[in-house]
Enzyme design. Structure first.
Site, PDB file in Angstrom:
ATOM      1  N   LEU A  86      72.624  22.226  15.237  1.00 46.77           N
ATOM      2  CA  LEU A  86      71.862  20.999  15.675  1.00 46.77           C
ATOM      3  C   LEU A  86      70.311  21.089  14.926  1.00 46.77           C
ATOM      4  O   LEU A  86      69.500  20.549  15.300  1.00 46.77           O
ATOM      5  CB  LEU A  86      71.639  21.049  17.129  1.00 46.77           C
ATOM      6  CG  LEU A  86      72.685  20.922  17.779  1.00 46.77           C
ATOM      7  CD1 LEU A  86      72.659  21.055  19.444  1.00 46.77           C
ATOM      8  CD2 LEU A  86      73.637  19.520  17.510  1.00 46.77           C
ATOM      9  N   GLY A  87      70.263  21.896  13.623  1.00 42.89           N
ATOM     10  CA  GLY A  87      69.209  22.001  12.870  1.00 42.89           C
ATOM     11  C   GLY A  87      67.957  22.642  13.506  1.00 42.89           C
ATOM     12  O   GLY A  87      66.762  22.269  13.026  1.00 42.89           O
ATOM     13  N   SER A  89      66.949  25.598  12.486  1.00 41.45           N
ATOM     14  CA  SER A  89      66.161  26.554  11.507  1.00 41.45           C
ATOM     15  C   SER A  89      65.385  25.343  10.753  1.00 41.45           C
ATOM     16  O   SER A  89      64.154  25.821  10.300  1.00 41.45           O
ATOM     17  CB  SER A  89      67.169  27.219  10.692  1.00 41.45           C
ATOM     18  OG  SER A  89      67.847  26.572   9.501  1.00 41.45           O
ATOM     19  N   ASP A 132      68.784  18.175   6.557  1.00 39.40           N
ATOM     20  CA  ASP A 132      68.196  18.522   7.836  1.00 39.40           C
ATOM     21  C   ASP A 132      66.685  18.679   7.866  1.00 39.40           C
ATOM     22  O   ASP A 132      66.060  18.196   8.962  1.00 39.40           O
ATOM     23  CB  ASP A 132      68.692  20.185   8.161  1.00 39.40           C
ATOM     24  CG  ASP A 132      70.330  20.028   8.619  1.00 39.40           C
ATOM     25  OD1 ASP A 132      70.894  19.053   8.410  1.00 39.40           O
ATOM     26  OD2 ASP A 132      70.844  21.164   8.874  1.00 39.40           O
TER      27      ASP A 132
END
Ligand code: MEV
Length: 310
Positions: A86-87, A89, A132
């Site tokens: 779910l992004g 980082s 991302d």
């Protein structure tokens, strides 16, 4: 001690993950779960109140290096599960870049934050596209390498690939995310697909086909045609499975959600992490995901991108 805060949203990929690394089209939407960083100047490297080793925090180190900082005091808060596709980082990199720039008196500049966040994400991961980090910075919806886009936000070049990132307006739709609970690292999965594609003609064709399915799916998304979009999402899941990035847990949640959905697929790097379903029956999909041991999250889209928090 004066502190400076910023936050950025997580994301899910509607269509095109992995293929986007090779310059194919993709679409991602921001979700209403955010990563917040609060920073202040300090003469030690402190994370969440404890002295820490900077080498254990490669994303943070990259952002600090960009700004010539040797030490910092960083507090992080997040309601985004990490390793869930779910992004988280990318959201950390975007929020930290924004907070550090604010601390140093540099202007809020989305494109500069994107460049810094992508450099940090790429530096820590060693591979990957700016998808991302772009969605975390811009929020809402973005497309990469869509042929007919006239509203380019930024273009990014890296190692012979180029990505034109544009805004994608999405009609209101309900998605349910199902987190398998199994955390997976993006870098090794992207590297695995790269090796497969570079050594196998069939894998290259599958990556190309993900690009074609994505283009058809984007038209359906823009038209708000849920039946068509769902079908392309399910086709995309099958192609990702052939590439070897799905797993039994993801397939089980996709299968459970399908009964009450227009379509479902893994989202992000795969290997664990999460799937998404497009549905008018979020409660039924959530229950089906729970019954298979997954953690459902009903998401609202249209979430704003990176921002300074007062
Ligand atoms: C991960 O969220 C998306 C991937 O396409 C990797 C990338 O684009 O860098 C798998």
């Amino acid at each position: 001690m004066k502190t400076f805060s910023a936050s950025a949203p997580g994301k899910f990929v509607v269509l095109g993950e992995h293929a986007v690394v090779f310059g194919k089209p993709a679409v991602a939407l921001a979700i209403d779960r955010r990563f917040k960083c609060t920073v202040s100047e300090d003469d030690a490297f402190i994370v969440n109140g404890e002295k820490d080793d900077i080498n254990k925090h490669p994303h943070v180190k990259h952002i600090m290096d960009i700004h010539g900082l040797k030490t910092i005091n960083l507090t992080s808060e997040s309601n985004l599960p990490s390793g869930a596709g779910l992004g988280s980082s990318a959201a950390l990199c975007a929020a930290l870049s924004c907070a550090v720039r604010h601390m140093l008196g540099k202007p809020f500049d989305a494109e500069e934050i994107l460049k810094e966040a992508y450099a940090a994400e790429y530096g820590a991961q060693g591979i990957g596209s700016p998808m991302d980090t772009s969605i975390s910075v811009h929020g809402g919806g973005i497309g990469l390498n869509l042929p007919d886009s006239d509203n380019i936000l930024w273009s990014v070049k890296n190692r012979g690939q180029k990505w034109d990132v544009c805004d994608v307006h999405t009609p209101e739709m309900t998605f349910v995310i199902g987190f398998t609970g199994k955390r997976a690292l993006t870098g090794p999965l992207v590297e695995k697909v790269r090796r497969y594609r570079d050594s196998n003609r069939f894998a290259k064709d599958i990556v190309d086909e993900i690009g074609s399915v994505t283009l058809e799916g984007v038209d359906a998304l823009r038209e708000g045609n849920k039946v068509k979009l769902g079908k392309f999402m399910t086709d995309n899941h099958k192609l990702l499975s052939i590439l070897g990035v799905s797993c039994p847990e993801l397939n089980s949640l996709v299968d459970a959600a399908n009964e009450y959905s227009y379509g479902a697929k893994l989202t992000g790097a795969g290997g664990g992490g999460s799937m998404i379903a497009l549905t008018d029956e979020p409660e039924k999909v959530s229950r089906a995901i729970l019954l298979r041991g997954g953690r459902p999250i009903t998401v609202n889209t249209g979430e704003p991108g990176v921002r300074i928090e007062e």
